[in-house]
Write a protein that holds these residues in place. Structure first.
Motif, short mmCIF file in Angstrom:
data_model
loop_
_atom_site.label_atom_id
_atom_site.label_comp_id
_atom_site.label_asym_id
_atom_site.label_seq_id
_atom_site.Cartn_x
_atom_site.Cartn_y
_atom_site.Cartn_z
N MET A 1 0.85 -1.20 0.00
CA MET A 1 0.00 0.00 0.00
C MET A 1 0.89 1.25 0.00
N ASN A 2 0.67 2.15 -0.97
CA ASN A 2 1.51 3.33 -1.08
C ASN A 2 0.98 4.48 -0.22
N GLU A 3 1.71 5.62 -0.25
CA GLU A 3 1.35 6.75 0.60
C GLU A 3 -0.01 7.34 0.25
N SER A 4 -0.33 7.41 -1.05
CA SER A 4 -1.61 7.96 -1.46
C SER A 4 -2.77 7.13 -0.93
N GLN A 5 -2.62 5.82 -0.97
CA GLN A 5 -3.68 4.95 -0.48
C GLN A 5 -3.86 5.07 1.03
N VAL A 6 -2.74 5.17 1.74
CA VAL A 6 -2.81 5.35 3.20
C VAL A 6 -3.49 6.67 3.55
N ALA A 7 -3.09 7.75 2.85
CA ALA A 7 -3.69 9.06 3.09
C ALA A 7 -5.19 9.03 2.79
N PHE A 8 -5.58 8.34 1.72
CA PHE A 8 -6.99 8.24 1.36
C PHE A 8 -7.78 7.53 2.45
N ILE A 9 -7.27 6.41 2.93
CA ILE A 9 -7.98 5.65 3.96
C ILE A 9 -8.12 6.47 5.24
N VAL A 10 -7.02 7.14 5.65
CA VAL A 10 -7.06 7.95 6.87
C VAL A 10 -8.09 9.07 6.74
N LEU A 11 -8.06 9.78 5.60
CA LEU A 11 -8.99 10.88 5.39
C LEU A 11 -10.43 10.37 5.31
N TYR A 12 -10.63 9.25 4.66
CA TYR A 12 -11.97 8.68 4.55
C TYR A 12 -12.51 8.32 5.93
N LEU A 13 -11.69 7.71 6.77
CA LEU A 13 -12.12 7.34 8.12
C LEU A 13 -12.42 8.58 8.95
N ILE A 14 -11.64 9.64 8.76
CA ILE A 14 -11.91 10.90 9.47
C ILE A 14 -13.26 11.46 9.04
N TYR A 15 -13.52 11.45 7.74
CA TYR A 15 -14.81 11.93 7.24
C TYR A 15 -15.96 11.09 7.79
N ILE A 16 -15.78 9.78 7.86
CA ILE A 16 -16.82 8.91 8.41
C ILE A 16 -17.07 9.26 9.87
N ALA A 17 -15.99 9.48 10.63
CA ALA A 17 -16.13 9.82 12.04
C ALA A 17 -16.86 11.15 12.21
N VAL A 18 -16.50 12.15 11.38
CA VAL A 18 -17.16 13.45 11.45
C VAL A 18 -18.65 13.30 11.11
N THR A 19 -18.93 12.51 10.10
CA THR A 19 -20.32 12.30 9.70
C THR A 19 -21.14 11.66 10.82
N VAL A 20 -20.59 10.65 11.46
CA VAL A 20 -21.31 9.95 12.53
C VAL A 20 -21.48 10.85 13.75
N LEU A 21 -20.42 11.58 14.12
CA LEU A 21 -20.47 12.41 15.33
C LEU A 21 -21.38 13.62 15.18
N PHE A 22 -21.38 14.23 13.99
CA PHE A 22 -22.12 15.48 13.80
C PHE A 22 -23.33 15.31 12.88
#
Length: 265
Positions: A1-22
């Protein structure tokens, strides 16, 4: 897994957390209305595709909406709302990985926002559509003229929020309770063999599957194998083609290795 894929997954999970919390806060209200619009425009698209005629498309400030139409295939039009919202969420996530793909899906959204204003919209929908059309167009301009990447992050957030909200919406309106005027109940009236909650469960599972599929395709686009290829070239490339011929070659190599190992013994 390259850096772009890791960054995508991290950002996606952050967005999911923001969506669920707010999800139920004032911050998420405009995005919930966007999901409602995508729900209604999906009904309209299904109507047009089945040769029907759309009369009105409206979104209300209570997060409800209505699409009035004449003709078309009701079996396609009725489920298109909840399923369509999930498909839009999946497409936003799927196309967020590249500059051109993100621009294409964002431009499509702007086009639909403006076209739908020709179908007797109410005040809430006019403000909603013009606001999102302007904001999304500004991000498209910034992406190509000022700074890149920025549109990718916006499109990914659209996809994460719309996809997760579509799952919540499906659960609340079709699985947790039965509403007589809901799309799930309308499907039950068309096909009495499938109860409204069963329809909702099918839609919910499809929503989850589409979101996962969108993430998978986005990660595939960012892979090292697809670095120098276009989006369609990457999807159609041999790197992901698990056809019968390749499976046979793999089986043949495995058998050869096993035979050689047995002979060495």
């Amino acid at each position: 897994m390259n850096e772009s894929q890791v960054a995508f997954i991290v950002l996606y999970l952050i967005y999911i957390a923001v969506t669920v919390l707010f999800h139920n806060t004032c911050f998420a209200y405009p995005f919930r209305l966007l999901t409602t619009f995508l729900h209604e425009i999906s009904h309209a698209l299904a109507c047009w595709l089945s040769c029907g005629s759309v009369r009105t498309i409206r979104v209300f400030n209570n997060e409800g909406g209505v699409t009035q139409y004449v003709g078309g295939c009701r079996v396609l039009i009725i489920p298109a709302g909840y399923v369509g919202s999930a498909i839009w969420g999946s497409l936003f996530v799927m196309f967020s990985g590249g500059k051109r793909t993100a621009t294409g899906v964002a431009g499509t959204l702007v086009g639909l926002l403006l076209i739908s204003l020709c179908y007797a919209p109410n005040r809430t929908m006019v403000l909603l559509n013009l606001g999102y059309a302007v904001v999304t167009s500004v991000f498209i301009y910034l992406e190509w003229a000022v700074f890149s990447p920025i549109l990718n992050y916006v499109v990914l957030f659209y996809g994460a929020f719309v996809g997760i909200h579509a799952i919540f919406d499906t659960y609340q309106d079709t699985i947790r309770r039965t509403v007589l005027r809901s799309d799930a109940y309308a499907c039950y009236e068309q096909c009495p063999c499938c109860l409204p909650k069963c329809v909702g469960i099918q839609w919910g599972l499809l929503n989850v599957a589409l979101q996962i599929f969108g993430v998978w395709v986005a990660l595939m686009q960012m892979s090292d194998e697809c670095q120098d290829q276009g989006w369609w070239d990457c999807i159609a490339s041999d790197n992901w083609d698990l056809n019968a011929e390749k499976l046979w070659e793999w089986e043949e190599r495995t058998l050869t290795f096993a035979c050689n190992k047995h002979m060495m013994k």
